[in-house]
Design a protein around this motif. Structure first.
Motif, short mmCIF file in Angstrom:
data_model
loop_
_atom_site.label_atom_id
_atom_site.label_comp_id
_atom_site.label_asym_id
_atom_site.label_seq_id
_atom_site.Cartn_x
_atom_site.Cartn_y
_atom_site.Cartn_z
N PRO A 4 20.59 12.05 -0.19
CA PRO A 4 21.24 11.55 0.82
C PRO A 4 21.75 12.39 1.71
O PRO A 4 22.44 13.02 2.19
N ALA A 5 20.84 12.81 3.05
CA ALA A 5 21.52 14.06 3.91
C ALA A 5 22.31 13.65 3.86
O ALA A 5 22.72 13.04 4.54
N PRO A 6 23.21 14.51 4.74
CA PRO A 6 24.48 14.69 5.13
C PRO A 6 24.55 15.55 6.35
O PRO A 6 23.94 15.30 6.72
N ARG A 7 25.45 14.72 7.41
CA ARG A 7 25.68 15.28 9.75
C ARG A 7 24.77 16.74 8.62
O ARG A 7 25.34 18.10 8.53
N ALA A 8 24.22 17.10 10.15
CA ALA A 8 23.38 19.17 10.52
C ALA A 8 23.36 18.36 11.77
O ALA A 8 22.66 18.02 12.40
N HIS A 9 23.03 20.40 11.99
CA HIS A 9 23.09 19.92 13.29
C HIS A 9 22.00 21.58 13.70
O HIS A 9 21.66 22.97 12.72
N ILE A 10 20.67 21.65 14.43
CA ILE A 10 20.23 22.54 14.73
C ILE A 10 20.51 23.48 16.12
O ILE A 10 20.76 22.20 17.07
N GLY A 11 20.22 24.48 17.02
CA GLY A 11 20.36 25.08 18.40
C GLY A 11 19.00 25.40 18.45
O GLY A 11 18.85 26.37 18.01
N ILE A 12 18.62 24.43 19.92
CA ILE A 12 17.32 25.28 20.65
C ILE A 12 17.69 25.66 22.03
O ILE A 12 17.74 25.19 21.96
N GLY A 13 18.42 26.61 22.02
CA GLY A 13 18.70 27.29 23.31
C GLY A 13 20.04 26.65 23.18
O GLY A 13 20.88 26.38 22.41
N ASP A 14 20.12 25.96 23.92
CA ASP A 14 21.76 25.55 24.86
C ASP A 14 21.35 24.18 23.85
O ASP A 14 22.17 22.88 24.69
N THR A 15 20.15 23.09 23.71
CA THR A 15 20.37 21.96 23.14
C THR A 15 20.31 22.35 21.54
O THR A 15 20.32 23.07 21.03
N THR A 16 20.48 20.89 21.58
CA THR A 16 21.26 20.42 20.22
C THR A 16 21.06 19.20 19.40
O THR A 16 20.89 18.76 20.58
N VAL A 17 20.68 19.28 18.69
CA VAL A 17 19.89 18.11 17.70
C VAL A 17 20.52 18.05 16.45
O VAL A 17 21.08 18.93 15.69
N THR A 18 21.45 17.46 16.29
CA THR A 18 22.10 17.03 15.44
C THR A 18 21.65 15.56 14.20
O THR A 18 20.74 14.50 15.54
N TYR A 19 21.28 15.98 13.45
CA TYR A 19 21.37 14.10 12.39
C TYR A 19 22.79 13.54 12.10
O TYR A 19 23.47 14.11 11.66
N LEU A 20 22.85 12.57 12.75
CA LEU A 20 23.77 11.55 12.27
C LEU A 20 23.51 10.58 11.33
O LEU A 20 22.53 9.61 11.61
N PRO A 21 23.41 10.75 10.29
CA PRO A 21 23.43 9.49 9.08
C PRO A 21 23.98 8.30 9.57
O PRO A 21 24.72 7.67 9.99
N ASP A 22 23.37 6.65 9.11
CA ASP A 22 23.39 5.96 9.43
C ASP A 22 23.93 5.82 7.99
O ASP A 22 24.37 4.28 8.05
N GLY A 23 23.27 5.87 7.06
CA GLY A 23 22.64 5.67 5.76
C GLY A 23 22.16 5.59 4.90
O GLY A 23 21.56 7.15 4.52
N HIS A 24 21.25 4.84 3.70
CA HIS A 24 20.17 5.79 2.80
C HIS A 24 19.64 4.71 1.99
O HIS A 24 19.72 3.12 2.34
N GLY A 25 18.37 5.34 1.32
CA GLY A 25 17.82 3.92 0.35
C GLY A 25 17.40 4.50 -0.82
O GLY A 25 17.54 6.43 -0.90
N TRP A 26 16.94 3.78 -2.00
CA TRP A 26 16.89 4.45 -3.07
C TRP A 26 15.79 3.43 -3.73
O TRP A 26 15.63 2.33 -3.56
N LEU A 27 14.02 4.51 -3.44
CA LEU A 27 13.22 3.38 -3.71
C LEU A 27 12.65 3.86 -4.68
O LEU A 27 12.58 5.20 -5.81
#
Length: 298
Positions: A4-27
């Protein structure tokens, strides 16, 4: 194998988009991707663990732009349960991930739901519904009390009054939101550089989000997919529908349309369920279409 993915972020100009993990599943892939096969998965073996399960990340995307603080989807909530022969789920880390960004729930001004399945609404209130939850629990309030809560009208109407396992719990989600929810439409700008994209199929009112630089200095764009895809494998195996797709044919058509639009080398995808890295790009097909994951970048 990927995790499962960890926290990560991307910048688009001055805008930031950050992935905030809450948990995961195994399917269980045979159950959740009914059109798949063992031979099909053999070419994607890096996604399967020793028990033959594949991981999904579950969390939220934090968008900060022009002084705004927006959360896209609200994860699972503090739950830990299994659906026998189908999946296991564990959540509960979203508020810690938010705090690591220097933010509290009171700082969030907008919550946007791509759709209302249980793994996207878990932190709506202070009650996280789960099959093994004790009976008699009550809700005392919304988690993000000062935030606008937004969803497409078709999505809200579809679930209104229902109590399906995969849908929004009436007590924990539907009732607390009843007098707070507001509707958004395709193409609507909800913040500078943040627009709604209608992407139905997985659910009737499913939405994705398009993020661009409101100042215009960065010509890249980012698309938060929601559940248009559950795994990077669907970049290549776009005909693999998900077991809980409301309209499988429409979900394929929506996925194919987006994939063709996103093969421009200028668009970043954010797949909230993607393992390993939630951010990446679609490489145009040479022999076949492929996924290229991305590390956090400014």
């Amino acid at each position: 194998m990927v995790q499962p993915a960890p926290r990560a972020h991307i910048g688009i100009g001055d805008t930031t988009v950050t992935y905030l993990p809450d948990g995961h599943g195994w399917l269980n892939p045979a159950v959740l991707f009914p059109a798949s096969s063992p031979d099909g998965w053999a070419t994607h073996a890096e996604f399967l663990n020793a028990e033959g399960r594949f991981p999904v990340s579950i969390g939220s995307f934090l968008i900060r732009t022009a002084g705004r603080v927006i959360l896209v989807d609200l994860g699972l909530g503090a739950v830990d349960f299994a659906v026998p022969d189908v999946a296991t789920f564990k959540g509960g880390e979203l508020l810690n991930a938010l705090a690591a960004e220097g933010l509290t729930p009171d700082d969030v001004d907008t919550v946007v739901y791509t759709h209302l399945h249980h793994d996207h609404v878990g932190w709506t209130s202070d009650l996280a519904p789960a099959p093994n939850a004790p009976a008699g629990q009550t809700v005392t309030g919304l988690t993000f009390k000062g935030a606008r809560h937004l969803v497409s009208e078709a999505e809200w109407r579809h679930w209104s009054g229902t109590a399906e396992l995969v849908g929004p719990d009436p007590i924990a989600v539907q009732t607390p939101l009843a007098d707070r929810i507001a509707f958004v439409a395709d193409g609507e700008e909800i913040a500078p550089g943040v627009r709604i994209l209608s992407t139905p199929g997985h659910t009737p009112g499913h939405s994705s989000l398009l993020v661009t630089d409101p100042a215009g200095g960065d010509n890249r764009r980012l698309v938060i997919l929601g559940d248009v895809m559950h795994c990077q494998v669907q970049v290549t195996e776009s005909h693999w529908t998900f077991a809980f797709d409301f309209d499988p044919d429409q979900s394929i058509a929506t996925r194919e349309r987006l994939l063709k639009e996103l093969e421009d080398g200028n668009t970043i995808l954010a797949g909230g369920h993607f393992a390993g890295s939630v951010f990446g790009q679609v490489l145009p097909p040479a022999a076949r279409r492929a996924w290229a994951g991305m590390l956090s970048v400014g």
